[in-house]
Design a protein around this motif. Structure first.
Motif, mmCIF file in Angstrom:
data_model
loop_
_atom_site.group_PDB
_atom_site.id
_atom_site.type_symbol
_atom_site.label_atom_id
_atom_site.label_comp_id
_atom_site.label_asym_id
_atom_site.label_seq_id
_atom_site.Cartn_x
_atom_site.Cartn_y
_atom_site.Cartn_z
ATOM 1 N N GLU A 186 -7.158 63.772 21.843
ATOM 2 C CA GLU A 186 -8.250 64.159 22.884
ATOM 3 C C GLU A 186 -9.808 64.019 22.391
ATOM 4 N N GLY A 187 -9.583 63.035 21.300
ATOM 5 C CA GLY A 187 -11.030 62.748 20.745
ATOM 6 C C GLY A 187 -12.091 63.992 20.464
ATOM 7 N N ILE A 188 -11.285 65.114 19.748
ATOM 8 C CA ILE A 188 -11.845 66.433 19.323
ATOM 9 C C ILE A 188 -12.802 65.815 18.242
ATOM 10 N N THR A 189 -14.064 66.373 18.255
ATOM 11 C CA THR A 189 -14.946 66.334 17.037
ATOM 12 C C THR A 189 -15.162 67.534 16.445
ATOM 13 N N GLU A 190 -15.424 68.635 17.005
ATOM 14 C CA GLU A 190 -15.436 69.832 16.637
ATOM 15 C C GLU A 190 -14.608 70.955 17.003
ATOM 16 N N VAL A 191 -13.952 71.657 16.247
ATOM 17 C CA VAL A 191 -13.022 72.757 16.359
ATOM 18 C C VAL A 191 -13.697 74.233 16.129
ATOM 19 N N ILE A 192 -13.879 75.145 16.839
ATOM 20 C CA ILE A 192 -14.508 76.572 16.528
ATOM 21 C C ILE A 192 -13.074 77.341 16.463
ATOM 22 N N LEU A 193 -13.007 77.775 15.175
ATOM 23 C CA LEU A 193 -12.008 78.704 15.051
ATOM 24 C C LEU A 193 -12.253 80.153 15.442
#
Ligand SMILES: [Zn+2]
Ligand SMILES: [Zn+2]
Lengths: 197, 197
Positions: B134-141
């Protein structure tokens, strides 16, 4: 909100139930959706059935599924002795204790000057009528140990005059306590040690 | 018991909901019976509707009424940024704070050695897949500040390697606290002050 309108509406309505708030309603709804077959669908069916069938007993005010409730209709319950309670929940608490074998009368609340509740808003006229016509010889006033509960007990005692022996639950009911919070053993003890007024 | 079988069954089933016990279930059922038209019948109808329509989003695990939830389907949400939560209730809490405009991924729990929950029992493989496709550049956990929550965060960080910038909610989440208990302002503060891992 991410949840759709029906889910939101369900949460909002669940939050109106006593003991639930918005947060616990959200938890409950998510839990029900996860347990759809075991919980959500059967709950919906049961609620529909109860909505269609539940009614107040015309005689005593208990909740059941016919105009005259199971206790009023039962031939196994003792006639002549009546236990007066404020609320259906109190009647159920008495029944769980398993001690009382007579009949009930549910007032539907207590007299309250503050909330402007008078005798005619309660089932007090019906109580006087039952004592006169059902051959009642003993009335147990199982009202909560609150100011309004005790005011109501005194009012009923005055109204009944000498027409039946009166007693109240005695030992075991804590000051300010409510019947529905007590364990079965305490209710049994209070009933067995009831004192004449 | 004085209540009939359906009423008893309804009480017993209500008592299974999180946050309710036998006593509060009895109170809730009596309250619903008294408010039949306002509460009991509409609740039954809503539950039936939700039972028929609610489903988990195939993409993110959110609860909605279609295979792809409103948030995943929305064109207004930011692509490329994903907020990972343990539970749908946490997603709803994030949405109430109104701060986050990206997409979500609901794990469905945390890794737990004690409860023998491994990555494949959660939506972790799907998360890895989404980040890749999905072209994710940032993941907030946005996981709870519990041992299992933090273990899960570290596992995901390892699995994702350098494929996306990782951050976790920082300021405001109390030790041992759970997202769904926090007020909206605290969630907003924690989100704005998120720190890179
Ligand atoms: Zn009755
Ligand atoms: Zn989704």
């Amino acid at each position: 909100m991410s949840s759709t309108r029906d889910i939101d509406a369900l949460i909002a309505m669940m939050a109106k139930l006593p003991g639930l708030g918005p947060r616990s309603a959200r938890r409950a709804v998510l839990h029900m959706i996860r347990k759809r077959a075991l919980l959500l669908t059967p709950l919906a069916d049961l609620m529909q059935t109860v909505a269609a069938t539940a009614r107040e007993c015309l005689n005593c005010g208990n909740v059941g599924t016919s105009d005259i409730c199971d206790i009023c209709a039962s031939e196994k319950r003792a006639n002549g002795i009546l236990c007066v309670v404020e609320d259906v929940a109190d009647l159920w608490a008495m029944e769980r204790s398993g001690t009382f074998k007579g009949r009930y009368h549910v007032l539907g609340g207590t007299l309250s000057a503050l909330d402007q509740v008078g005798p005619s808003q309660l089932r007090i006229p019906k109580l006087i009528d039952r004592v006169a016509t059902e051959g009642i010889t003993e009335v147990i006033l199982a009202l909560n140990a609150t100011v309004d509960g005790q005011t109501t007990a005194h009012y009923i005692a005055d109204e009944l005059g000498g027409r039946a022996a009166l007693s109240s639950l005695a030992q075991g009911v804590p000051i300010g306590g409510e019947l529905d919070y007590l364990d079965d053993g305490t209710i049994t003890a209070a009933l067995n040690a009831r004192k004449r007024l």
